[in-house]
Design an enzyme around this catalytic site. Structure first.
Site, PDB file in Angstrom:
ATOM      1  N   ARG A 113       0.829  -1.205   0.000  1.00  0.00           N
ATOM      2  CA  ARG A 113       0.000   0.000   0.000  1.00  0.00           C
ATOM      3  C   ARG A 113       0.866   1.260   0.000  1.00  0.00           C
ATOM      4  O   ARG A 113       0.588   2.217  -0.734  1.00  0.00           O
ATOM      5  CB  ARG A 113      -0.948   0.004   1.195  1.00  0.00           C
TER       6      ARG A 113
ATOM      7  N   GLY B   7      -3.370   3.119  13.560  1.00  0.00           N
ATOM      8  CA  GLY B   7      -4.191   2.641  14.660  1.00  0.00           C
ATOM      9  C   GLY B   7      -5.419   1.932  14.148  1.00  0.00           C
ATOM     10  O   GLY B   7      -5.752   2.014  12.960  1.00  0.00           O
TER      11      GLY B   7
ATOM     12  N   ARG C 238     -14.552   6.836  20.515  1.00  0.00           N
ATOM     13  CA  ARG C 238     -13.107   6.966  20.362  1.00  0.00           C
ATOM     14  C   ARG C 238     -12.381   6.395  21.575  1.00  0.00           C
ATOM     15  O   ARG C 238     -11.293   5.832  21.450  1.00  0.00           O
ATOM     16  CB  ARG C 238     -12.735   8.435  20.142  1.00  0.00           C
TER      17      ARG C 238
ATOM     18  N   HIS D 291     -11.382  15.420  21.988  1.00  0.00           N
ATOM     19  CA  HIS D 291     -11.872  15.130  20.636  1.00  0.00           C
ATOM     20  C   HIS D 291     -12.756  13.896  20.779  1.00  0.00           C
ATOM     21  O   HIS D 291     -12.324  12.768  20.619  1.00  0.00           O
ATOM     22  CB  HIS D 291     -10.702  14.858  19.687  1.00  0.00           C
TER      23      HIS D 291
END
Length: 320
Positions: free
Chosen positions: A44, A83, A92, A179
Site C-alpha cells: 500500500r 491505529g 473513540r 476530541h
C-alpha cells in the site's frame, strides 16, 4: 529546533484512509520537499507513493517514497495516523487499549532512529495517544502535538456558516476539550465578523436551544459519517495538513490542537483541545480562552474523563 531547513522532510506513519488523505492534501498544497510513507502494509505504501508521484506535474516537485522507521532520523515532522479505526457504534475512547499497544510499537523505533523533530498525532483517542507519545518519546511537551479539536472546530464553523449564511472562514469559533463525546462549543468566545455569535443568533431568531442542537450535530457528525461510509478521513486529513503547514512554514498560527496542560484552565498533566500558537518549534503558546463558568466546568469534566481512561489504559499496558 530554532527554524526549519530549506529542505523539509515529513514521515507519515500509518497509510490507512486518514494517512493517505493527509498525504494527498500535502501533495496538493506542495508542502515539504520529501514525504515518506511508513506502514506494515508495504504494497500500500509503495502504491500510494507511486500514485501521489503522478500528481506532481499539476502541483509541485516532491520526493515521495515508501520507507522505514530509520527514515525518521532527519525528518522535521513525524505524523502518526496508525491505529485501529473507529467502528460503527464504537466511541473513540473504546479504542484506547488496542491503539496504545500499536502506538508503543511505533514511538520507540522513531526515537531510536535519532529523530529530533516534532510529533503530530492523529490516531484515536487522540488526546490520550498524544499524551502517550509524549511519555513514550521523552520529548519536550512543545514538540508533541495532537490534532485535538481541529476537525471538530472546522465542523462547528461549517455548521455556523450554514446556519447564518456566511463563509465558514469568517467564523471564529472553537470546539474545546476532548476530541470526542465530552467536547463542547465555546460559544462565549465565538464570533462572526467580530460580532458575538449569540448576538447574531438572537437577531436572526436562533435560540440557545437551536445552538445546542447545532453543537450536538457537530459532536455526532463523525458517527453519522462512519455509519454512512465506514470512516472519516478527508476532514482530518486536511486538518493535519493545516497544522503541518503552520509548523513547517513557522506561521505562528492560532489553531485548535491537543496541547499539554500545565495549569491552564486549572488542568495539569493532560493533553486536551485548546487554541494554541503553532510554529516551527512546535507549540509556542497556549491561548487560554476566557471561558464562561459553565464552559470551564465542561473543560474540567472533559479532562477528568480523559484522565481516567488514560490512567486505566497505561496501567493495563504496563501489566502486559
Amino acid at each position: 529546533m530554532s527554524s526549519m531547513p530549506n529542505h523539509q522532510k515529513v514521515v507519515l506513519v500509518g497509510d490507512g484512509a486518514v494517512g493517505s488523505s493527509y498525504a494527498f492534501a500535502m501533495a496538493q498544497q506542495g508542502i515539504a520537499e520529501e514525504f515518506v510513507i511508513v506502514d506494515v502494509v508495504k504494497d500500500r505504501t509503495k502504491g500510494d507513493a507511486l500514485d501521489l508521484e503522478d500528481a506532481q506535474a499539476f502541483t509541485a516537485p516532491k520526493k515521495i517514497y515508501s520507507g522505514e522507521y530509520s527514515d525518521c532520523k532527519d525528518a522535521d515532522l513525524v505524523v502518526i495516523t496508525a491505529g485501529a479505526p473507529q467502528k460503527p457504534g464504537e466511541s473513540r475512547l473504546d479504542l484506547v487499549n488496542k491503539n496504545l499497544n500499536i502506538l508503543s510499537s511505533i514511538v520507540k523505533p522513531v526515537v531510536d532512529s535519532g529523530f529530533d523533530g516534532i510529533f503530530l498525532v492523529a490516531a484515536n483517542p487522540v488526546d490520550i495517544l498524544t499524551y502517550a507519545t509524549w511519555k513514550f518519546s521523552g520529548f519536550p511537551k512543545e514538540r508533541v502535538i495532537g490534532s485535538g479539536t481541529s476537525l471538530d472546530s472546522s465542523r462547528l464553523r461549517v455548521a455556523l456558516g450554514k446556519q447564518f449564511n456566511v463563509d465558514p472562514r469568517s467564523v471564529d469559533a472553537y470546539i474545546m476539550g476532548e476530541h470526542g463525546d465530552s467536547e463542547f462549543a465555546a460559544y462565549s468566545t465565538a464570533t462572526i465578523g467580530t460580532r458575538p455569535v449569540r448576538d447574531v443568533a438572537k437577531e436572526q431568531g436562533v435560540s440557545d436551544d437551536d445552538l445546542a442542537k447545532l453543537e450536538d450535530g457537530v459532536r455526532n457528525k463523525a458517527y453519522d459519517i462512519i455509519n454512512l461510509k465506514g470512516a472519516t478521513f478527508y476532514g482530518i486529513g486536511t486538518a493535519l495538513m493545516r497544522i503541518s503547514k503552520a509548523i513547517l512554514r513557522d506561521e505562528n498560527a492560532v489553531l485548535p490542537v491537543g496541547a499539554y496542560m500545565d495549569g491552564q484552565y486549572g488542568l495539569n498533566d493532560i493533553y486536551i483541545g485548546t487554541p494554541a500558537i503553532i510554529g516551527g518549534t512546535g507549540l509556542k503558546q497556549i491561548i487560554e480562552s476566557p471561558l464562561s463558568a459553565d464552559e470551564l466546568k465542561k473543560m474540567q469534566d472533559s479532562a477528568a474523563t480523559l484522565k481516567k481512561v488514560l490512567n486505566d489504559g497505561l496501567a493495563e499496558l504496563e501489566n502486559k
